[in-house]
Write a protein that holds these residues in place. Structure first.
Motif, mmCIF file in Angstrom:
data_model
loop_
_atom_site.group_PDB
_atom_site.id
_atom_site.type_symbol
_atom_site.label_atom_id
_atom_site.label_comp_id
_atom_site.label_asym_id
_atom_site.label_seq_id
_atom_site.Cartn_x
_atom_site.Cartn_y
_atom_site.Cartn_z
ATOM 1 N N THR A 163 -3.798 75.812 0.678
ATOM 2 C CA THR A 163 -2.486 75.796 0.025
ATOM 3 C C THR A 163 -1.888 74.401 0.119
ATOM 4 O OG1 THR A 163 -1.419 76.507 2.090
ATOM 5 C CG2 THR A 163 -2.045 78.223 0.509
ATOM 6 N N ALA A 164 -1.523 73.847 -1.028
ATOM 7 C CA ALA A 164 -0.842 72.550 -1.042
ATOM 8 C C ALA A 164 0.590 72.731 -0.570
ATOM 9 C CB ALA A 164 -0.871 71.969 -2.447
ATOM 10 N N ASP A 165 1.136 71.701 0.062
ATOM 11 C CA ASP A 165 2.484 71.810 0.627
ATOM 12 C C ASP A 165 3.210 70.480 0.465
ATOM 13 O OD1 ASP A 165 4.686 72.835 1.903
ATOM 14 O OD2 ASP A 165 3.727 73.100 3.859
ATOM 15 N N ARG A 166 4.547 70.533 0.591
ATOM 16 C CA ARG A 166 5.341 69.310 0.694
ATOM 17 C C ARG A 166 5.198 68.747 2.108
ATOM 18 N NH1 ARG A 166 5.868 70.811 -4.583
ATOM 19 N NH2 ARG A 166 7.672 69.853 -5.582
ATOM 20 N N PRO A 167 5.435 67.473 2.307
ATOM 21 C CA PRO A 167 5.464 66.933 3.667
ATOM 22 C C PRO A 167 6.518 67.644 4.517
ATOM 23 C CG PRO A 167 5.367 65.155 2.068
ATOM 24 C CD PRO A 167 5.601 66.415 1.290
ATOM 25 N N ALA A 168 6.275 67.727 5.811
ATOM 26 C CA ALA A 168 7.095 68.547 6.701
ATOM 27 C C ALA A 168 8.575 68.198 6.657
ATOM 28 C CB ALA A 168 6.564 68.416 8.133
ATOM 29 N N GLU A 169 8.915 66.923 6.468
ATOM 30 C CA GLU A 169 10.330 66.528 6.511
ATOM 31 C C GLU A 169 11.145 67.110 5.353
ATOM 32 O OE1 GLU A 169 8.103 62.947 4.646
ATOM 33 O OE2 GLU A 169 7.774 64.434 6.219
ATOM 34 N N ILE A 208 10.831 70.333 4.263
ATOM 35 C CA ILE A 208 11.008 71.777 4.386
ATOM 36 C C ILE A 208 12.485 72.093 4.642
ATOM 37 C CG2 ILE A 208 10.251 73.859 5.602
ATOM 38 C CD1 ILE A 208 8.044 72.355 4.083
ATOM 39 N N ASP A 209 13.016 73.088 3.951
ATOM 40 C CA ASP A 209 14.416 73.543 4.064
ATOM 41 C C ASP A 209 15.422 72.486 3.610
ATOM 42 O OD1 ASP A 209 13.537 75.972 5.083
ATOM 43 O OD2 ASP A 209 13.747 75.348 7.170
ATOM 44 N N GLN A 210 14.972 71.564 2.748
ATOM 45 C CA GLN A 210 15.871 70.521 2.240
ATOM 46 C C GLN A 210 16.167 70.707 0.748
ATOM 47 O OE1 GLN A 210 17.379 68.365 4.440
ATOM 48 N NE2 GLN A 210 16.315 69.827 5.784
ATOM 49 N N ILE A 248 8.770 75.926 0.692
ATOM 50 C CA ILE A 248 9.084 77.015 1.605
ATOM 51 C C ILE A 248 8.378 76.746 2.936
ATOM 52 C CG2 ILE A 248 9.337 78.702 -0.278
ATOM 53 C CD1 ILE A 248 6.578 79.821 0.558
ATOM 54 N N ARG A 249 8.542 77.621 3.904
ATOM 55 C CA ARG A 249 7.893 77.479 5.211
ATOM 56 C C ARG A 249 6.473 78.060 5.131
ATOM 57 N NH1 ARG A 249 13.029 79.863 8.667
ATOM 58 N NH2 ARG A 249 14.588 78.390 7.841
#
Length: 560
Positions: free
Chosen positions: A97-103, A105-107, A113-114
């Motif tokens: 699963t591709a994701d955004r960089p951790a910084e 998340i919740d921004q 998403i988490r």
């Protein structure tokens, strides 16, 4: 991005040959890496829920891990039903699963998403890639994670693994990509386990001293000839009784009991005690029969051996006394001896089995009304030799469990890991994409319409045959006690609907046939399995009130 591109090369080195991709931008580096790899065949399925079940169907058919790739956000959550099914049915999937960089998340950034550990309750392992790859240790970590995940997906019990991959922009390469030649691959060497002689002697002594030995086979996918031979020899050597449902895929074993539902439902109080085993041996996965589970939970065996190489213990019958950590093939092949006399216990079971076989034959030879059970009886008898059958949950699998599969060359699949109706068409679709053999899916209307997005892609398996039993709602709620007696049953439980599949077939270029009686069904089945350039769909309409009445008569055949 080089460590990302190398994921495809590591997968290929481990023998992974299939990947299912769903479109998205954040996953672009992964998509490009797999799409350009010459050893991996990629298919695009836009609906992630369907995509995951199609991958599951491919992994079931090929018995090898399949890669899933999706973008970030809710796309990830849509994989979950199939991942849970794969977890409980022990099917290897590599979920990327591709994701955004951790910084971020919740921004309140888009499609964020988490995602870390999102499947942690229903996968064998969860991993997270680093975001930056400047340090050699980060590259070492990515290579190790991919090899470890693939190895873990194939270790018993097999299952899905999840790798979450944060990706920074730019996501699209400006130049052609390549795969590193110096990547490190970790391989696993497997070995067989055997019982030591002392333990083998103890087990053999217990077997010889037990007069009522009952074997129960749960769901098994691929059953080789060696296992069948070992089980048959074991049964002959110790006078054991074997109960195996159709999903056990050993319906040609020696002296098999297949009518356990009908037999147990008609037990007298005295017979319940007489048919109680003193030694119960279980192997395989889930068991469908509620009657069998209820009987063995109430009339518990004195000793219960469960055979599985590893993993969590599923004590379905609440009676396990010993866990024997071998494969079924290894266990049953451990005993070599002369054929014993048939026990009274075995003869009593076989007498009941033959009695109910005859009662079933007489029932279907009589003048019964055309209903679900009659239609499914015809369908099962008309399946081509050496073909594959996928069955949806709720009533279809229960009917098949009552009726049995007479043809031992038929291989049967059913999503009994979670026993949901979602994904049945997609799973069969994936299987059909992985073989030239005819794949039939037998489904009810709710499961079919729930999963029709299986066809929403550009891969059309012409060897796929769909048999749709349409009684305009969830028939199981009209059958079982509880909802069937409530005034809300049609609207809130059965969910009555007026749909048919004609326009679906037209939209997806699928040959469409309709049957509303026995003669029409017989006519269509005579040509249904002839070769074609598209899938075929046979819709069988039945009356729900008649379905319930005829099933009730069938269940009481011994008292008619």
């Amino acid at each position: 991005m080089q460590p990302i591109y190398n994921i495809a090369e590591i997968c290929a080195s481990h023998g992974v040959r299939q990947a299912i991709l769903s479109p998205g931008s954040r996953c672009a580096p992964l998509t490009i890496s797999f799409a350009r790899h010459t050893q991996i065949q990629c298919k695009v399925v836009p609906d992630e829920r369907s995509a995951a079940f199609i991958a599951l169907g491919i992994a079931l058919q090929t018995q090898t891990p399949v890669v899933l790739i999706c973008t970030s956000g809710s796309a990830v959550l849509n994989y979950y039903p199939a991942i849970a099914e794969a977890y409980y049915q022990h099917i290897p999937l590599i979920v990327l699963t591709a994701d955004r960089p951790a910084e971020w998340i919740d921004q309140q950034d888009g499609q964020t998403i988490r995602q870390n550990q999102v499947y942690s309750s229903h996968c064998k392992a969860s991993y997270t890639f680093p975001t930056e790859y400047q340090h050699p240790d980060a590259i070492w970590q990515t290579e190790r994670i991919i090899s470890e995940a693939i190895i873990k997906s194939k270790q018993y019990p097999q299952g899905p693994v999840h790798i979450n991959i944060p990706l920074r922009e730019p996501l699209y390469p400006a130049e052609p990509i390549s795969y590193s030649k110096e990547i490190r691959i970790i391989e696993q060497i497997n070995s067989k386990r055997v019982l030591d002689q002392q333990l083998l002697n103890q087990l053999e002594q217990k077997l010889k001293s037990s007069s009522r030995i009952l074997l129960v086979a749960g769901q098994q996918v691929f059953v080789n000839s060696e296992l069948k031979k070992n089980i048959s020899n074991f049964i002959k050597q110790f006078g054991a009784v074997l109960i195996a449902e159709p999903i056990g895929n050993i319906n040609d074993a020696t002296d098999i009991i297949t009518n356990q539902d009908l037999i147990i439902n008609d037990f007298s109080e005295i017979e319940k005690t007489q048919f109680k085993p003193d030694l119960l041996i279980t192997f395989g996965e889930a068991v469908i029969s509620k009657s069998l589970k209820g009987f063995l939970r109430k009339f518990k065996a004195d000793t219960h051996w469960h055979i599985q190489p590893d993993g969590a213990i599923a004590d379905t019958f609440q009676s396990i006394t010993n866990l024997i950590q071998l494969t079924s093939e290894e266990f049953f092949g451990s005993f070599q001896g002369d054929e014993a006399n048939q026990s009274a216990y075995k003869l009593n079971w076989l007498k009941k089995e033959n009695q109910y076989k005859l009662l079933k034959e007489n029932f279907f030879n009589s003048n019964i009304d055309f209903a679900e059970i009659q239609a499914i009886h015809q369908v099962l008898n008309g399946l081509p030799d050496n073909s594959i059958l996928h069955i949806s949950n709720s009533m279809p699998i229960r009917y098949v469990n009552f009726l049995g599969i007479k043809n031992p060359s038929i291989q049967l699949f059913c999503n009994r890991g979670t026993s949901g109706i979602d994904g049945v068409i997609s799973t069969a679709y994936g299987a059909a994409l992985s073989t030239d053999t005819t794949v039939t899916v037998l489904t009810g209307d709710m499961a079919f319409f729930y999963d029709r997005n299986a066809f929403w892609n550009n891969n059309q398996p012409k060897n796929l045959r769909i048999i749709l039993i349409n009684n305009h709602g969830g028939g199981i709620f009209r059958m079982i006690e509880g909802p069937s007696s409530q005034p809300e049953v049609e609207e809130y439980f059965a969910t009555s609907q007026k749909l048919n599949a004609r326009l679906f077939a037209q939209e997806y270029n699928t040959e469409y046939l309709v049957a509303e009686n026995q003669a029409g069904l017989t006519e269509h089945l005579s040509t249904f399995y002839q070769k074609s350039e598209t899938p075929k769909l046979l819709e069988i309409f039945t009356d729900p009130s008649l379905d319930k009445l005829v099933l009730k008569k069938f269940k009481s055949i011994a008292r008619q």
